[in-house]
Design an enzyme around this catalytic site. Structure first.
Site, mmCIF file in Angstrom:
data_model
loop_
_atom_site.group_PDB
_atom_site.id
_atom_site.type_symbol
_atom_site.label_atom_id
_atom_site.label_comp_id
_atom_site.label_asym_id
_atom_site.label_seq_id
_atom_site.Cartn_x
_atom_site.Cartn_y
_atom_site.Cartn_z
ATOM 1 N N HIS A 198 33.505 51.950 60.197
ATOM 2 C CA HIS A 198 32.119 51.872 60.303
ATOM 3 C C HIS A 198 31.487 50.955 59.313
ATOM 4 O O HIS A 198 30.667 50.066 59.503
ATOM 5 C CB HIS A 198 31.216 53.237 60.200
ATOM 6 C CG HIS A 198 30.029 53.233 59.988
ATOM 7 N ND1 HIS A 198 29.034 52.686 60.783
ATOM 8 C CD2 HIS A 198 29.404 53.353 58.754
ATOM 9 C CE1 HIS A 198 27.824 52.818 60.180
ATOM 10 N NE2 HIS A 198 28.108 52.924 58.975
ATOM 11 N N ASP A 206 43.272 36.658 45.643
ATOM 12 C CA ASP A 206 42.748 36.833 44.104
ATOM 13 C C ASP A 206 43.785 36.485 43.409
ATOM 14 O O ASP A 206 44.837 36.884 43.815
ATOM 15 C CB ASP A 206 41.987 38.032 43.851
ATOM 16 C CG ASP A 206 41.193 38.026 42.524
ATOM 17 O OD1 ASP A 206 41.094 36.920 41.915
ATOM 18 O OD2 ASP A 206 40.609 38.908 42.107
ATOM 19 N N SER A 207 43.606 36.064 42.003
ATOM 20 C CA SER A 207 44.739 35.583 41.208
ATOM 21 C C SER A 207 45.591 36.665 40.599
ATOM 22 O O SER A 207 46.550 36.462 39.900
ATOM 23 C CB SER A 207 44.023 34.432 40.303
ATOM 24 O OG SER A 207 43.158 35.196 39.512
ATOM 25 N N GLY A 208 44.900 37.799 40.451
ATOM 26 C CA GLY A 208 45.295 38.876 39.542
ATOM 27 C C GLY A 208 44.739 38.920 38.100
ATOM 28 O O GLY A 208 44.760 39.762 37.406
ATOM 29 N N GLY A 209 43.672 37.907 37.919
ATOM 30 C CA GLY A 209 42.952 38.130 36.581
ATOM 31 C C GLY A 209 42.247 39.232 36.539
ATOM 32 O O GLY A 209 42.023 39.849 35.474
ATOM 33 N N TYR A 210 41.531 39.688 37.674
ATOM 34 C CA TYR A 210 40.776 40.824 37.714
ATOM 35 C C TYR A 210 41.527 42.328 37.684
ATOM 36 O O TYR A 210 41.164 43.269 36.807
ATOM 37 C CB TYR A 210 39.817 41.047 38.813
ATOM 38 C CG TYR A 210 39.029 42.156 38.636
ATOM 39 C CD1 TYR A 210 37.948 42.348 37.823
ATOM 40 C CD2 TYR A 210 39.261 42.960 39.786
ATOM 41 C CE1 TYR A 210 36.960 43.390 37.774
ATOM 42 C CE2 TYR A 210 38.319 44.290 39.799
ATOM 43 C CZ TYR A 210 37.347 44.424 38.754
ATOM 44 O OH TYR A 210 36.325 45.432 38.753
ATOM 45 N N ASP A 268 41.973 33.881 35.466
ATOM 46 C CA ASP A 268 41.055 33.923 34.553
ATOM 47 C C ASP A 268 41.191 35.219 33.710
ATOM 48 O O ASP A 268 41.816 35.786 34.021
ATOM 49 C CB ASP A 268 39.800 33.781 35.351
ATOM 50 C CG ASP A 268 39.682 35.006 36.236
ATOM 51 O OD1 ASP A 268 40.563 35.413 36.802
ATOM 52 O OD2 ASP A 268 38.545 35.288 36.626
ATOM 53 N N ASP A 284 33.244 39.722 48.511
ATOM 54 C CA ASP A 284 34.064 40.686 48.867
ATOM 55 C C ASP A 284 33.929 41.970 47.733
ATOM 56 O O ASP A 284 33.334 41.706 46.839
ATOM 57 C CB ASP A 284 35.596 40.287 48.411
ATOM 58 C CG ASP A 284 35.856 40.249 46.706
ATOM 59 O OD1 ASP A 284 35.307 39.526 46.140
ATOM 60 O OD2 ASP A 284 36.439 41.278 46.631
HETATM 61 N N1 PRF Z 1 38.059 37.354 38.385
HETATM 62 C C1 PRF Z 1 39.180 37.331 39.274
HETATM 63 N N2 PRF Z 1 38.854 38.086 40.244
HETATM 64 C C2 PRF Z 1 37.907 39.067 40.399
HETATM 65 C C3 PRF Z 1 36.811 39.175 39.167
HETATM 66 C C4 PRF Z 1 37.032 38.213 38.197
HETATM 67 O O1 PRF Z 1 36.023 38.037 37.288
HETATM 68 C C5 PRF Z 1 35.664 40.129 39.644
HETATM 69 C C6 PRF Z 1 34.407 40.355 38.975
HETATM 70 N N3 PRF Z 1 33.895 41.479 39.388
HETATM 71 C C7 PRF Z 1 35.992 40.686 40.777
HETATM 72 N N4 PRF Z 1 37.341 40.109 41.097
HETATM 73 N N5 PRF Z 1 40.003 36.948 39.257
#
Ligand code: PRF
Length: 376
Positions: free
Chosen positions: A340, A92-96, A146, A271
């Site tokens: 589990h 994942d990019s770090g956006g979240y 994002d 995920d």
């Molecule tokens: N953007 C990014 N990773 C994410 C999310 C997102 O909106 C979400 C939203 N539940 C989980 N992981 N980059």
């Protein structure tokens, strides 16, 4: 990356397919265990491979960037080698993650300034440097940078943020053209649909993302506190627009029921931290509902953790023993519960695939949703 769509369920929008990358095949629908800092918490790579047996796991750019840092990962030859995992990885990019820092970050058009949760140091993520970082980590699938909007989110903010995410996407794509792969295998880039809980924005965002013509597409900004009906409504709108012949990844979702309902709407990849995080709190997912293993009622229940025996821990240990480990705050308890739950999540998506291929997914899904909606 190649995606073969094998079959679409006639009674729902569920699909079964196969993604092929340089690190092997990913049979969809798939659940991807989360390995934030280069470890699926509490689970050895051998147990992960032999028992949980996922085709792909996740890593997080935000965490890996801060620790161990890019120098170490580059010297290691990328995350696969560093953590000794030879199957697929998605980062994942770090956006979240940056969004989750709420009080400790500032977003503007250029990027996001944030303070490290480890030592308080200040950093700046931009679409460009996040692409460079993901090249160095070296996952097989990398995500666009994002902004994940919160819930609830007012319309004007959601709209402005969505347009910025689209501009950031263009910057990611443009910059990636200048960045060769680092470790001799390919990386697939996924753009992310945003638009909060507004159907018109979701549709507009899905069109923008589809027009960017990448090999796979993701949906973000959901499972952030909205009711399940809104989550499903947004997935439905977006899946109508995203191309059929490319994988669709719904980020950060969700409960076992959420996963089955979203498979029925046309999602291929999932995920979530829920199986591992809840395991560490003593919550077990089963095909017949969830169990709080810390509950006194399990004190003298010597039946297996889960009669289904998806992973070896399920029948090797009793509920009474696992409850004892939690009561004694022994780390083995968390490890057993994590294996589990991950085994269960991966089994659930594999079963879904089997039923899609067999043509009875819809009936199976309805039965499972009813069955799992219980506390034991
Ligand atoms: N953007 C990014 N990773 C994410 C999310 C997102 O909106 C979400 C939203 N539940 C989980 N992981 N980059």
């Amino acid at each position: 990356m190649k995606f073969d769509l094998k079959i679409t369920d006639p009674k729902s929008k569920a699909r079964a397919g196969t993604i092929t990358t340089d690190h092997g095949e990913i049979e969809t629908p798939i659940f991807m265990p989360v390995g934030t800092v280069g470890t699926v918490k509490g689970v050895h790579q051998t147990e992960l491979k032999n028992e949980v047996n996922p085709d792909i796991i996740l890593g997080n750019t935000y965490h890996l960037f801060l620790r161990p840092g890019m120098d170490i990962l580059e010297k290691a030859g990328g995350l696969h080698k560093f953590m000794n995992w030879d199957r697929n990885i998605l980062t994942d990019s770090g956006g979240y993650q940056v969004y989750s820092l709420s009080g400790r970050r500032k977003i503007n058009e250029e990027g996001v300034k944030f303070k490290s949760h480890i030592d308080g140091s200040t950093h700046f993520f931009t679409p460009e440097n996040v692409m460079e970082t993901q090249r160095t980590i070296g996952a097989d699938i990398i995500m666009a940078f994002d902004e994940c909007t919160p819930y609830p989110c007012d319309y004007n903010y959601a709209k402005r943020s969505m347009h910025m995410t689209h501009r950031w996407l263009d910057r990611c794509i443009k910059h990636l053209e200048k960045l060769p792969f680092k470790y001799g295998y390919e990386q697939t880039f996924m753009p992310i649909v945003q638009g909060s809980t507004y159907k018109d924005l979701r549709k507009q965002s899905a069109e923008y993302i589809a027009n960017s013509s990448q090999q796979a597409n993701a949906i973000g900004g959901l499972s952030v506190g909205e009711p399940a009906e809104e989550l499903y409504a947004m997935t439905e709108v977006v899946c109508e627009v995203l191309p059929e012949d490319k994988p669709r990844y719904l980020m950060g979702v969700g409960t076992p029921i959420n996963i089955l309902e979203n498979i029925a709407l046309g999602i291929d990849m999932f995920d979530c931290v829920m199986p591992t995080r809840n395991a560490r709190n003593g919550m077990l997912f089963t095909a017949h509902g969830s169990i709080n293993i810390k509950n006194k009622k399990w004190e003298d229940d010597f039946s297996p953790i889960d009669e289904m025996g998806i992973t070896w821990v399920d029948t090797l240990y009793s509920k009474a023993y696992l409850r004892h480990l939690f009561a004694s705050k022994e780390m083995l308890g968390k490890q057993i519960a994590s294996i589990h739950n991950l085994g269960f999540y991966v089994w659930l998506t594999r079963e879904a695939r089997k039923h899609i291929l067999a043509g009875d997914f819809r009936e199976w899904k309805d039965k499972m949703v009813k069955q799992m909606d219980k506390r034991l």
